[in-house]
Design a protein around this motif. Structure first.
Motif, PDB file in Angstrom:
ATOM      1  N   SER A 108       0.853  -1.191   0.000  1.00 33.39           N
ATOM      2  CA  SER A 108       0.000   0.000   0.000  1.00 33.39           C
ATOM      3  C   SER A 108       0.882   1.232   0.000  1.00 33.39           C
ATOM      4  O   SER A 108       2.066   1.154   0.334  1.00 33.39           O
ATOM      5  CB  SER A 108      -0.891   0.027   1.244  1.00 33.39           C
ATOM      6  OG  SER A 108      -0.126   0.435   2.370  1.00 33.39           O
ATOM      7  N   PHE A 109       0.293   2.373  -0.351  1.00 33.28           N
ATOM      8  CA  PHE A 109       1.054   3.620  -0.310  1.00 33.28           C
ATOM      9  C   PHE A 109       1.157   4.173   1.117  1.00 33.28           C
ATOM     10  O   PHE A 109       1.774   5.205   1.331  1.00 33.28           O
ATOM     11  CB  PHE A 109       0.425   4.662  -1.240  1.00 33.28           C
ATOM     12  CG  PHE A 109       0.961   4.613  -2.643  1.00 33.28           C
ATOM     13  CD1 PHE A 109       1.964   3.715  -3.001  1.00 33.28           C
ATOM     14  CD2 PHE A 109       0.484   5.480  -3.620  1.00 33.28           C
ATOM     15  CE1 PHE A 109       2.472   3.684  -4.296  1.00 33.28           C
ATOM     16  CE2 PHE A 109       0.982   5.459  -4.919  1.00 33.28           C
ATOM     17  CZ  PHE A 109       1.973   4.557  -5.254  1.00 33.28           C
ATOM     18  N   THR A 110       0.557   3.480   2.079  1.00 28.01           N
ATOM     19  CA  THR A 110       0.766   3.859   3.472  1.00 28.01           C
ATOM     20  C   THR A 110       2.110   3.340   3.955  1.00 28.01           C
ATOM     21  O   THR A 110       2.780   3.983   4.769  1.00 28.01           O
ATOM     22  CB  THR A 110      -0.343   3.256   4.360  1.00 28.01           C
ATOM     23  OG1 THR A 110      -1.597   3.592   3.796  1.00 28.01           O
ATOM     24  CG2 THR A 110      -0.262   3.800   5.772  1.00 28.01           C
ATOM     25  N   ASP A 111       2.489   2.198   3.459  1.00 30.60           N
ATOM     26  CA  ASP A 111       3.706   1.557   3.969  1.00 30.60           C
ATOM     27  C   ASP A 111       4.769   1.321   2.909  1.00 30.60           C
ATOM     28  O   ASP A 111       5.900   1.005   3.249  1.00 30.60           O
ATOM     29  CB  ASP A 111       3.354   0.242   4.674  1.00 30.60           C
ATOM     30  CG  ASP A 111       2.723   0.502   6.027  1.00 30.60           C
ATOM     31  OD1 ASP A 111       3.263   1.325   6.783  1.00 30.60           O
ATOM     32  OD2 ASP A 111       1.672  -0.086   6.321  1.00 30.60           O
ATOM     33  N   TYR A 112       4.423   1.443   1.647  1.00 27.17           N
ATOM     34  CA  TYR A 112       5.466   1.539   0.623  1.00 27.17           C
ATOM     35  C   TYR A 112       5.565   3.023   0.309  1.00 27.17           C
ATOM     36  O   TYR A 112       4.679   3.595  -0.332  1.00 27.17           O
ATOM     37  CB  TYR A 112       5.134   0.743  -0.648  1.00 27.17           C
ATOM     38  CG  TYR A 112       6.303   0.793  -1.617  1.00 27.17           C
ATOM     39  CD1 TYR A 112       7.318  -0.156  -1.545  1.00 27.17           C
ATOM     40  CD2 TYR A 112       6.435   1.827  -2.532  1.00 27.17           C
ATOM     41  CE1 TYR A 112       8.420  -0.075  -2.382  1.00 27.17           C
ATOM     42  CE2 TYR A 112       7.535   1.916  -3.366  1.00 27.17           C
ATOM     43  CZ  TYR A 112       8.529   0.951  -3.287  1.00 27.17           C
ATOM     44  OH  TYR A 112       9.630   1.038  -4.096  1.00 27.17           O
ATOM     45  N   LEU A 113       6.612   3.643   0.791  1.00 26.43           N
ATOM     46  CA  LEU A 113       6.701   5.100   0.699  1.00 26.43           C
ATOM     47  C   LEU A 113       7.543   5.501  -0.496  1.00 26.43           C
ATOM     48  O   LEU A 113       8.614   4.938  -0.722  1.00 26.43           O
ATOM     49  CB  LEU A 113       7.323   5.659   1.978  1.00 26.43           C
ATOM     50  CG  LEU A 113       6.570   5.336   3.270  1.00 26.43           C
ATOM     51  CD1 LEU A 113       7.287   5.958   4.469  1.00 26.43           C
ATOM     52  CD2 LEU A 113       5.128   5.828   3.203  1.00 26.43           C
ATOM     53  N   GLN A 146      -6.478   5.562  -1.093  1.00 21.92           N
ATOM     54  CA  GLN A 146      -6.290   5.504   0.348  1.00 21.92           C
ATOM     55  C   GLN A 146      -5.784   6.838   0.902  1.00 21.92           C
ATOM     56  O   GLN A 146      -5.201   6.878   1.980  1.00 21.92           O
ATOM     57  CB  GLN A 146      -5.357   4.342   0.723  1.00 21.92           C
ATOM     58  CG  GLN A 146      -4.017   4.392   0.049  1.00 21.92           C
ATOM     59  CD  GLN A 146      -3.117   3.227   0.410  1.00 21.92           C
ATOM     60  OE1 GLN A 146      -2.372   2.744  -0.409  1.00 21.92           O
ATOM     61  NE2 GLN A 146      -3.172   2.772   1.645  1.00 21.92           N
ATOM     62  N   GLU A 205      -3.327   8.685   0.032  1.00 23.25           N
ATOM     63  CA  GLU A 205      -1.876   8.799   0.157  1.00 23.25           C
ATOM     64  C   GLU A 205      -1.211   9.362  -1.093  1.00 23.25           C
ATOM     65  O   GLU A 205       0.014   9.314  -1.203  1.00 23.25           O
ATOM     66  CB  GLU A 205      -1.266   7.415   0.455  1.00 23.25           C
ATOM     67  CG  GLU A 205      -1.640   6.856   1.805  1.00 23.25           C
ATOM     68  CD  GLU A 205      -0.749   7.371   2.942  1.00 23.25           C
ATOM     69  OE1 GLU A 205       0.197   8.133   2.675  1.00 23.25           O
ATOM     70  OE2 GLU A 205      -1.036   7.014   4.089  1.00 23.25           O
TER      71      GLU A 205
END
Lengths: 792, 159, 295
Positions: free
Chosen positions: A721-726, B42, B44
């Motif tokens: 996810s783009f929350t944790d793959y930055l 999401q 982001e």
């Protein structure tokens, strides 16, 4: 409803608008108004939505698959599994090892198992959740040791690919040694020997436009596919056998592509959407969300690299040995080519006479890895540049001077024996990047005395007001091959038409080149203007009604499809002049005697005399030509020694990184990332700097934040996810001053050099070198995490 | 359910909306306004940034039903409606080379447009902070900064 | 799925009583992600965006009564003075777009240990106003977090507001993320000096199953400040005491290894943040006190 077929992009340029100018993108206006139709924007009356059911396990046997309940869900029109496939069940870019849908075994987390088409995406998702799959989990292979251990499960038994007979273990996709000189003979002449083990994490392309496409069944039993891809014809070659259709019944049109960076070189939902459309007789749209996108495309190969460098005390490199292990994951994708690049470029842009390199790619149960910007070369560059700094330190030399001393130049011999026969200004690039002024220190200090946290490590998170912040400066340089290598027939096709429309000569350029954002459409129009002397150029939508343009990858499109456009424009020019001579040749002796050019819509002599307007010449007649164009041939590397004329062109970039590190918290702020690159000839300087800055930033991401984390025990992806793959935000990205050098490569059209990848290579090691300088830590792995900087 | 709201000054209605749909889905798939992009869903990446009652938000995180009766402005509303002439920010993005693949562009335009309404002459740090919720994977942001600076300068000249 | 759109607070309470599994949604910054990614399919969504009072704040004696749905952007703009710690935390939440939608009520409802508003609420002192058709409960924020993504709300309760103690001294907030913007906390720390009560309070996020106060650290520091007369003198706190405070903050953590960071790093980083933020608040306090003393 949006038209499924994109409109041609017509651009008339007030200025000359030829090569070398920063003409603006012909698709720019559509992209800023929101009208540009990306693949995920398409809509068709009566269309259904397709979704994919994916494996929750990295390695498992499918004991049973029950679809009855899903199929019975109201609104569901089709559920497909491996058992429903009509023809070929596997595909692949280089090796056909990838199941269209899992065939009794899943080999990686997220592997497609079943497909559903329904009238709403939520209906399809709910139905997919009702597919009953009984998995029996199997032991996972996650690294070289588990892949080659005695009794390790063979992931692809019965391999028949060309590499299979030559690999030491069936779980090794490909192995390429490069042996030159005699390392053992010179080893004892080395005054300084440094060794190092390095690791590169799994990077994701993270293009913003998710995988998507729309398949429309046709009355002739075929299918029309509107798709975001990097290479229409490679898709076609793989899809048609899966559908059991001849290629002419699978018509593909490029939709708007929201970035690619290698991640669209393999198939994702292409065959799936077509299968569902043909099964249901309805148009089917598939759009991955970000979660699925992380499972829907290959990633950059994670790598483990072991290097040894020997040098004299004067600072001359004597020998290099390297062993590079690339994790290809469950399927081959482009692993063989990645191995070839990593091996042949393993030493970097340096002159070394004695080389012993081995590169391999593994089959594991990790996510499949393949193409990403700079593939193979990125991993090697991180390691060899770390080694160069280590050697410079051991020798007590300045790291830039040490590199310059060993830098290759035109005429140098690569470890493959290939003579570099065009400019290789490695020392000059390093000199330039070092000569740029350094950014001022302590930029976070404002006049009022309060720290501007936006300029500090940690940024808005307010972790330091200057405490423990140390500056570091690092340098790196890299070498990347341009175009497809190792004997691949790397060609492109162009069709160009010149006609008079509304009292003006208009050129139409038709290729199958995938415009993924790089600006190929801009450059093609510039080439047509330059070669045909017209202002107005229409770029025809890319589709499979014209021959292959090859892939938008390997920094090759401006070179190869640009070369094809140039070549075909020349053919058109000859035809136009022939036509003109036939029409007007008797009116003026210059028609027969002078060298004739097309300029400003006119036929002129090389002395500048106007003989006719193009509109008059073309009256009632369109002139068209189509042809393939290929760069000079390359040769495969020898399987034992790696010797061979493997690459058509090399490109070089150097970076200087300035970083500030909060040494206590292990947080990094990249303050500036300066780049110098030789581009041969900048066909569009604005696009060239845009490519360099974008590539540089992806390298920054790999240096300090980007990694797909795969659980070493389960082989499952932990951060899809783009929350944790930055990826870097605008607050993570520094000023990127660019110094462009233009030294022509006489073998290439206009002397140009592929631009896109080289800046992605040296950016990463430059940033890490700067962090090393700031912290004194060895830092052998990217991305560098706060834990590495704080010993936690 | 039925949802009725205003988009770029026009009343729009969508029927048979599933309650779990986002404003983004309704705009893209039901109203044919696909300019707002579906890059992460999401919150982001900012590619779906729209103004909701004048405030920039991620349309992917607004439930369709929450838009009922509200005013939504999307990238499609930036250019002059009568003439089609690009807004200052749009033109600056084209002119500065701030657009490559363009997938992030609509969201960035809405965010940058909002910034320049709040602060006509932003510092570089202001620009970076205002655009820190909009990911771009192609440009390295340098030309996006150029574009916002250019738009600010052109607006300043026009005033 | 049903979409409930109460126009007034009483209607919302009635709806929640009728449908206790209904998921309240305001800014949508958590709930919609779960729906978009198919992680959650509630039978009812309870939209709170039409209830005006949830979007308002007012002063209530020593407290700011903060409506549950007041977005972070407004906290940042309007409440910087009375709630400096929360305003600093609000500035680190997501992106500008997220700050325009997300709210403290949402953070409390989700009760993620990584929620950015928890540490400043714990440090400032806050009480959650939970309401149902049965009545109102005032839950001290320390007691509100009951586990990972679990809170003290009864199924029929909604968060009406949060009563946050107005600052009587300097406050700070610091958060570690691996990106310079738009990042979820690896760990975070809030600190508030309360000169009126001669106490120090802390809040730590993402370093234990729930947000926690470092009570031992607070008590230790309060006694140092008290015993050495530092509240009055404004002299620097001895480095050894700062160090011990930081160690006690680290000791209050019970972190895990996850994809965002290691447990060891979290413990370490909390200590560093504790030391730095204490330095910042003490400097502000002594500067302010110094001026007061001079005046």
């Amino acid at each position: 409803m949006r038209d499924l077929t994109p409109t041609g992009l017509t651009q008339a340029s007030g200025i000359k608008g030829g090569i070398g100018e920063s003409t603006l993108r012909p698709d720019g206006t559509l992209k800023v108004t929101g009208e540009f139709a990306y693949a995920s924007d398409l809509w068709h009356e009566d269309m259904l939505w397709g979704v994919t059911l994916r494996s929750p396990h990295a390695h498992a046997r499918i004991r049973s698959l029950g679809v009855a309940e899903a199929l019975a869900t109201p609104g569901v029109h089709a559920v497909l599994t491996h058992a429903d496939l009509p023809a070929a069940t596997r595909y692949g870019l280089e090796i056909e090892d990838t199941p269209v849908l899992a065939d009794g075994v899943v080999r990686h987390h997220g592997e497609p198992v079943a497909l559903v088409a329904a009238d709403h995406p939520e209906t399809a998702r709910r139905a997919a959740a009702k597919i009953h799959v009984d998995y029996e989990t199997l032991p996972v292979i996650t690294d070289e040791a588990s892949a080659t251990a005695p009794g390790a499960p063979v992931l692809h038994p019965g391999r028949t690919d060309e590499h299979a007979p030559h690999v030491p273990h069936p779980n090794i996709v490909h192995r390429q040694p490069i042996v030159r000189g005699d390392v053992s003979a010179v080893k004892d002449r080395a005054d300084v020997i440094v060794t190092g083990e390095y690791e590169v994490g799994m990077q994701d392309q993270a293009f913003l436009g998710p995988e998507s496409g729309l398949a429309v069944p046709a009355e002739d039993g075929g299918v029309d596919l509107y798709i975001a891809t990097q290479w229409l014809h490679a898709d076609l070659r793989q899809i048609a056998p899966v559908l059991g259709l001849p290629e002419d019944k699978v018509r593909m049109t490029l939709s708007g592509v929201g970035g690619a960076f290698g991640g669209r070189e393999d198939l994702s939902m292409q065959a799936h959407a077509c299968l569902l459309a043909l099964r249901t007789g309805r148009p089917v749209k598939m759009v991955y969300n970000r979660f699925e996108s992380f499972f829907g495309h290959v990633h950059r190969h994670p790598a483990k690299l072991r290097y040894e460098h020997g040098a004299t005390r004067d600072g001359d490199l004597l020998y290099v040995t390297a062993r590079i292990v690339l994790d290809g994951g469950a399927y081959a994708s482009s692993s063989p080519a990645v191995v070839g690049n990593a091996a042949s470029l393993a030493v970097g842009p340096y002159v070394v006479d004695h080389v012993d390199v081995e590169a391999i790619a593994l089959y594991t149960n990790n996510p499949p890895c393949g193409a990403m910007r700079g593939f193979g070369a990125v991993q090697a560059c991180f390691a060899y540049e770390a080694q160069m700094d280590k050697l410079a330190a051991a020798l007590g030399m300045d790291p830039v001077e040490f590199r310059r001393r060993n830098a290759m130049a035109q005429g140098a011999v690569m470890p493959t024996g290939q003579v570099v026969d065009s400019p290789a200004p490695v020392a000059e690039l390093l000199r330039r990047v070092k000569a740029m002024p350094l950014p001022p220190a302590r930029q976070w200090e404002s006049a009022g005395g309060a720290a501007d946290v936006r300029a500090l490590p940690g940024g808005l998170s307010n972790t330091t007001h200057g405490e423990s912040v140390v500056r570091g400066v690092g340098y790196a340089v890299g070498i990347k091959n341009v175009g497809f290598s190792e004997g691949f027939d790397d060609y492109s096709t162009a069709r160009v038409r010149l006609e008079a429309v509304g009292g003006e000569a208009v050129a139409t350029v038709h290729t199958a080149m995938a415009e993924v954002g790089q600006g190929g459409v801009t450059v093609h129009a510039q080439i047509a203007r330059t070669e045909l002397g017209v202002a107005r150029v229409t770029i025809h939508p890319a589709d499979t009604r014209v021959g292959s343009a090859g892939s938008t990858s390997a920094s090759r499109q401006t070179y190869v499809t640009g070369g094809a456009v140039k070549h075909v424009c020349e053919l058109v020019r000859e035809k136009v002049l022939e036509l003109a001579r036939a029409r007007f040749g008797t009116y003026h002796p210059a028609w027969a005697t002078a060298e004739l050019l097309l300029e400003d819509g006119k036929v002129v002599t090389d002395g500048g005399e106007v003989l006719a307007t193009l509109v008059d010449v073309l009256e009632g007649e369109a002139v068209e030509a189509e042809d393939e164009w290929r760069h000079r041939p390359t040769r495969p590397f020898d399987r034992r020694t790696g010797q061979g004329f493997g690459h058509v062109q090399y490109s070089f970039a150097a970076h200087r990184a300035v970083v500030e590190v909060d040494t206590e918290l292990g947080l990094v702020k990249v303050v500036e990332l300066a780049c110098a690159q030789d581009v041969g000839k900048a066909l569009n300087p604005l696009s060239v700097t845009g490519q360099i800055q974008g590539g540089t930033t992806q390298g920054l991401g790999l240096a300090v934040m980007e990694e797909i984390v795969v659980d070493p025990v389960t082989a499952k992806v932990r951060n899809p996810s783009f929350t944790d793959y930055l990826i870097p935000t605008i607050l993570d990205t520094p000023a990127i001053p660019v110094d462009v050098l233009e030294l022509a490569d006489d073998h290439a059209p206009y002397g140009l050099r592929g631009v896109g990848e080289a800046p992605t290579l040296s950016s990463t090691p430059a940033v890490v070198a700067a962090i090393r300088q700031a912290t004194g830590l060895a830092l052998t792995r990217v991305p560098v995490r706060p834990e590495h900087l704080t010993g936690t | 359910m039925r949802v009725t709201f205003t988009v770029n000054g026009r009343t729009q209605r969508a029927d048979d909306v599933w309650e779990g749909e986002s404003l983004l889905y309704v705009l893209r798939e039901r109203l044919g306004l696909a300019g707002s992009k579906n890059a992460c869903e999401q919150g982001e990446c900012g590619s779906c940034t729209v103004r909701l009652d004048g405030v920039p938000v991620c349309a992917c995180l607004v439930a369709a039903g929450q838009a009922e009766g509200r005013e939504v402005e999307t990238v499609e509303g930036l250019a002059d409606r009568a003439t089609g002439e690009l807004s200052v920010v749009q033109q600056a993005f084209v002119d500065s080379g701030a657009v490559q693949c363009g997938f992030c562009t609509p969201g960035l335009l809405v965010a940058a447009d909002d910034l320049l309404r709040q602060r006509p002459d932003p510092s570089d740090a202001d620009i970076r902070e205002a655009l820190s919720g909009n990911l771009c994977r192609c440009t390295g942001y340098e030309k996006i900064l150029d574009a916002v600076r250019l738009a600010a300068a052109r607006t300043g000249e026009a005033d | 799925m049903d979409f409930l759109r109460p126009a007034a607070w009483e209607e919302a309470l009635a709806a929640k009583a009728a449908h206790p599994t209904a998921v309240p949604i305001a800014g949508g910054t958590d709930v919609m992600v779960e729906i978009n990614f198919d992680h959650r399919r509630p039978a009812h969504l309870l939209d709170l965006t039409r209830i005006g009072e949830l979007h308002e704040w007012d002063e209530d004696g020593p407290d700011i009564r903060l409506g549950a749905a007041v977005p972070y952007a407004r906290i940042l703009d309007e409440l910087r003075t009375p709630l400096p710690g929360l305003a600093l935390a609000a500035h680190t939440v997501g992106s500008p777009q997220i700050r325009n939608r997300g709210s403290v009520g949402g953070n409390l409802g989700a009760a993620s240990p990584a929620g950015d508003s928890h540490p400043p609420l714990l440090a400032a002192g806050a009480v959650v106003e939970a309401e149902s058709v049965r009545g109102t409960r005032l839950i001290p924020v320390e007691e509100f977090y009951t586990g990972v993504k679990r809170n003290a709300l009864a199924p029929d309760e909604l968060i009406r507001a949060v009563r946050v103690r107005k600052a009587t001294g300097p406050q700070q907030f610091s958060k570690v993320g691996t990106r310079n913007a738009m990042v979820i906390a690896v760990c975070a720390l809030g600190i508030a000096l309360h000169p009126d009560s001669r106490t120090v309070r802390t809040g730590i996020g993402s370093a234990a199953p729930t947000p926690v106060r470092a009570r031992a650290a607070e008590d230790f520091l309060a006694s140092v400040l008290d015993e050495e007369g530092l509240w009055e003198s404004g002299r620097p706190i001895a480095p050894s005491a700062v160090r011990q405070f930081a160690e006690l903050c680290s000791g209050a953590c019970n972190p895990i290894d996850d994809v965002r960071g290691s447990a060891r790093y979290r413990r370490h980083a909390v200590g560093v943040m504790a030391r730095r933020t204490l330095g910042w608040v003490w400097q502000t306090y002594t500067r302010g006190e110094g001026e007061a003393r001079c005046a």
